[in-house]
Write a protein that holds these residues in place. Structure first.
Motif: not given
Lengths: 333, 332
Positions: A60-61, A63-64, A307
């Protein structure tokens, strides 16, 4: 220096750095695998995800994290196929379920997760999965510590080594490192008390002028590491030089698939077509990762870089130092 | 009809639509307001103020440990009304069904929804069904709207936080979000954690009738969790909120799952939880009324307006802020 980004987050989250005397300064290390994944590899991942008939599977981490054109969430929103899993082995299940699609696992991590990647490749061969491959960007911690210790202007006098990494590797690579550079290395866990005892042992060693490796995290870490995991790692991977995003190439700091496993190498199976753009000039992530710049001292921190619109990976990864400072916003208390 | 699937004809307004409405929805939801088969429901207007709320449900998977989209859509809208201090009077339900969705599963969802409404004592008074082509939906999307009555003398308002107010949470947090993640494709992990989805209107009624004006704010910390709800309330009321880390209620199994996934339970969704801001003098009585699971997690302060500060168990402190998006499970 605490090596691991998970340690950085907990140090700041629990306010431990605020409670230390001014003579003890914590320097945040490069232990954020998402942050050090090279732009070119990330761009390759976004390219794969955008290709019809291909599924990119990732933690997941990732993806951004901004690539030079887009991040994976953006690719997904525009019709690409990105799946989030918790283990590389889950990607095998996806490959079995969708035999008509090419499933590529985005392999990002340190020695902690490398064995699970090796197991996925090993299982893929056993299951005869022709539609599974690995985009490998796995990295090793000790060469990065050596790189920091030999860098000009190095300020690090002692290390809190990443406990989870040592669970796999054991201590054998750390002993010569401590000897060679005359530094104390304390294998440290992630709970507040683990972190405090790691700091205490490092300070004591410095006061007594001692170097060497200490392991107060022995409830988890054995000196020999995890032998089965190491054997599997050695069977599937070999050590290679690898570029770290923002830092440059560090010798012997990565894993790649051995030639006999090359059929599972996504870089060979799907050669990329697009060139990566250069990093945004405002981003000083490399200095943050090497501990030579505190995130709030970066001119872009919280201004051009947030972010919501990050310039570099440390602002969005759950282990990134910039994300830790931004999220817990000390300045506002 | 259990091997059948939803077809575009079920949404065409003709005979198949009529069959679906009669055989499924009317049978399950039957009540005097709905059974009239009017274009809408009508009833006498009581004295006082009305509250209205709507919520769209797109949860995936549709069935999860401790609930499903049907029961969730009833509890969620009832709770939104309850957080206004209102006693829910009636709900409407709009179904968007994807062509090809198994009728047997729809029957399960509808009966779960009917059970939730019956148990809550709130009728589903009106509804609508549409069918979209395969690929244009995700099985079932569901929207419920509710109308409720606010009793005299009750003024729940997100801007009413006052310095000194106790901040109380009615039970352990993060269960709903973790239960959903535990069954999401690609992330499945074995656990006995179930969603905390539950209606809160009866709890709210007992608080309001005992404490009246001393209740300043009610808020259900759903999406974004307890931290997000508190940040919004601190900003709305221009007050500070201080939390005590060791007071935050998280069940051990939920905490372990959050640690494994790299999630902060403060930002994980809840569905049967209620945050209460209450005058300090009424705090102990509120705790008693809310039952053994309720905990005082912090208080409202005049300092640092708009900011939520967590006092850590070791003595450090940190700011809780809104996240930029959903929390994503981490690597290691």
């Amino acid at each position: 220096m605490e090596v691991c980004g998970g340690q950085t987050h907990n140090l700041i989250r629990f306010g431990i750095d605020q409670l230390l005397p001014p003579t003890v300064q914590l320097v945040h290390g490069p232990g954020c695998p998402v942050c050090v994944t090279p732009l070119a590899v990330l761009d390759r991942a976004t390219e794969i995800a955008a290709t019809p008939g291909m599924v990119l599977v990732s933690f997941g981490d990732m993806l951004r994290v901004p690539g030079s054109r887009d991040d994976l969430l953006g690719v997904k929103a525009r019709g690409g196929t990105v799946r989030m899993v918790y283990s590389p082995l889950d990607a095998l299940k996806l490959a079995q379920k969708h035999p008509d699609q090419q499933v590529v696992f985005f392999g990002v991590g340190f020695e902690t997760t490398a064995p699970a990647h090796a197991m996925a490749v090993w299982q893929a061969r056993r299951l005869g999965l022709a539609n599974f491959s690995l985009l490998c960007s796995l990295v090793r911690v000790p060469p990065a510590m050596e790189f920091i210790l030999t860098a000009p202007g190095n300020r690090v006098q002692a290390f809190l080594a990443a406990g989870h990494v040592c669970t796999i590797t054991g201590l054998s690579e750390y002993l010569p490192l401590a000897e060679r550079h005359r530094v104390p290395i304390v294998v440290t866990g992630f709970e507040p008390l683990d972190l405090l005892s790691g700091i205490l042992l490092a300070v004591r060693a410095l006061n007594r002028g001692r170097c060497g490796v200490e392991n107060p995290y022995s409830r988890v870490v054995k000196p020999e590491g995890n032998r089965e995991a190491l054997a599997l790692l050695d069977e599937v991977f070999e050590v290679c030089d690898r570029p770290w995003r923002g830092i440059g190439t560090i010798p012997a700091s990565g894993y790649r698939l051995r030639p006999e496993w090359a059929e599972f190498d996504a870089e060979l199976r799907f050669p990329g077509a697009l060139e990566s753009a250069p990093e945004p000039p405002l981003c000083r992530a490399g200095e943050v990762l090497l501990g030579s710049l505190r995130p709030p001292d970066c001119a872009a921190f919280g201004r051009q870089c947030t972010p919501e619109s990050p310039l570099g990976a440390p602002m969005v990864s759950s282990e990134g130092a910039c994300a830790a400072y931004y999220r817990y916003q000390r300045a506002r208390v | 009809m259990s091997s059948e699937v939803i077809t575009l004809a079920h949404g065409g307004g003709g005979r198949r639509t009529g069959q679906l409405v009669r055989n499924l929805f009317l049978k399950a939801f039957s009540n005097p307001l709905l059974d009239r088969l009017h274009d809408g429901a009508e009833w006498e207007v009581p004295a006082g103020r009305l509250a209205m709320s709507t919520d769209a449900y797109v949860v995936r998977p549709l069935f999860f440990p401790g609930g499903d989209i049907g029961s969730l859509s009833v509890h969620g809208t009832i709770n939104d009304l309850a957080m206004c201090g209102a006693w829910p009077m009636a709900l409407t339900a709009a179904f968007i069904l994807e062509e090809g969705y198994p009728l047997s599963e729809l029957e399960l969802l509808v009966s779960s929804m009917a059970r939730a409404a019956r148990e809550a004592g709130v009728p589903i008074a009106s509804g609508d069904t549409k069918v979209v082509e395969r690929g244009s939906g995700d099985g079932v999307f569901l929207t419920t709207t509710g109308v409720g009555r606010v009793p005299e003398g009750i003024h729940i308002d997100p801007r009413r936080a006052r310095a000194g107010d106790w901040v109380i949470l009615n039970g352990p947090m993060a269960r709903h979000g973790v239960a959903i993640l535990s069954v999401r494709e690609g992330l499945e992990f074995g656990t006995s954690i179930t969603s905390d989805s539950a209606p809160l209107h009866r709890l709210v009624r007992s608080l309001l009738s005992a404490l009246g004006e001393a209740v300043h704010i009610l808020r259900d910390p759903t999406r974004g969790g307890v931290a997000t709800a508190l940040c919004e309330l601190a900003q709305a009321g221009a007050v500070g909120v201080r939390l005590h880390e060791e007071a935050l209620p998280v069940e051990p199994e939920v905490r372990a799952a959050c640690e494994m996934l790299g999630l902060d339970p403060l930002y994980v969704a809840n569905e049967g939880r209620c945050l209460l801001f209450v005058e300090a003098a009424a705090g102990p009585e509120a705790l008693r009324l809310m039952g053994p699971g309720a905990t005082r997690i912090g208080q409202v302060v005049a300092e640092h307006p708009g900011v939520v500060v967590m006092e850590g168990s070791l003595g450090g402190q940190r700011v809780l802020d809104l996240l930029s998006g959903e929390q994503l499970p981490r690597i290691c």
